[in-house]
Design an enzyme around this catalytic site. Structure first.
Site, short mmCIF file in Angstrom:
data_model
loop_
_atom_site.label_atom_id
_atom_site.label_comp_id
_atom_site.label_asym_id
_atom_site.label_seq_id
_atom_site.Cartn_x
_atom_site.Cartn_y
_atom_site.Cartn_z
N HIS A 186 0.83 -1.20 0.00
CA HIS A 186 0.00 0.00 0.00
C HIS A 186 0.87 1.25 0.00
CE1 HIS A 186 0.50 -1.30 4.20
NE2 HIS A 186 0.29 -0.05 4.60
N HIS A 212 0.87 5.14 0.88
CA HIS A 212 0.23 6.20 1.65
C HIS A 212 0.41 7.52 0.92
CE1 HIS A 212 -0.08 4.05 5.62
NE2 HIS A 212 0.92 3.35 5.10
#
Length: 146
Positions: free
Chosen positions: A100, A102
């Site tokens: 992921h 950010h």
């Protein structure tokens, strides 16, 4: 990956405030934001690390990130800067083993305000979740500029 919170979001088992979605990636609001408008982008296929994506997919991930950052700015978030962060692997403090990115909007002088949240993130405790209605509104505010 039945234990992966991000896979549960992708399957609909868990809810998320979606900012962007295409055939390969989805972006949504972080429920434990470091700042107002903090988004995450994840691949739809479960990949734990950045090097598991093909180069074209890595480029697409960061291109989507750039588009969302521009949308965040238009929505009044991250006007002064953005932290792009990938914790790539357990040794790099990756808490969820699903890749992921950010996107953390920043304002000048916000370090002291965000430091306690950062310390909670580093510890793995994260703190209280942000209300879904607030995250949904932020997602709507950002996605209107995509």
């Amino acid at each position: 990956m039945s234990e992966c919170i991000f896979c549960k979001i992708l399957s609909g088992e868990e809810s998320a405030s979606i900012v962007y979605e295409d055939s390969d990636f989805v972006a949504f609001m972080d429920v434990h934001p470091l700042s107002n408008g903090h988004c995450l982008i994840i691949p739809k296929a479960h990949h734990a690390r950045l090097d598991e994506l093909k180069s074209r997919q890595r480029a697409k991930l960061f291109n989507i990130g750039h588009k969302i950052i521009e949308a965040q700015k238009k929505a009044g978030l991250g006007i002064h800067g953005t932290n792009l962060l990938v914790n790539d692997g357990k040794a790099a403090n990756q808490k969820v083993p699903h890749l992921h990115l950010h996107l953390i909007p920043r304002q000048s002088g916000d370090l002291l305000r965000s430091l306690p949240k950062l310390l909670l993130h580093l510890s793995g405790l994260f703190g209280f979740k942000t209300a879904r209605k607030d995250l949904d509104q932020l997602a709507k505010d950002i996605s209107q500029y995509l």
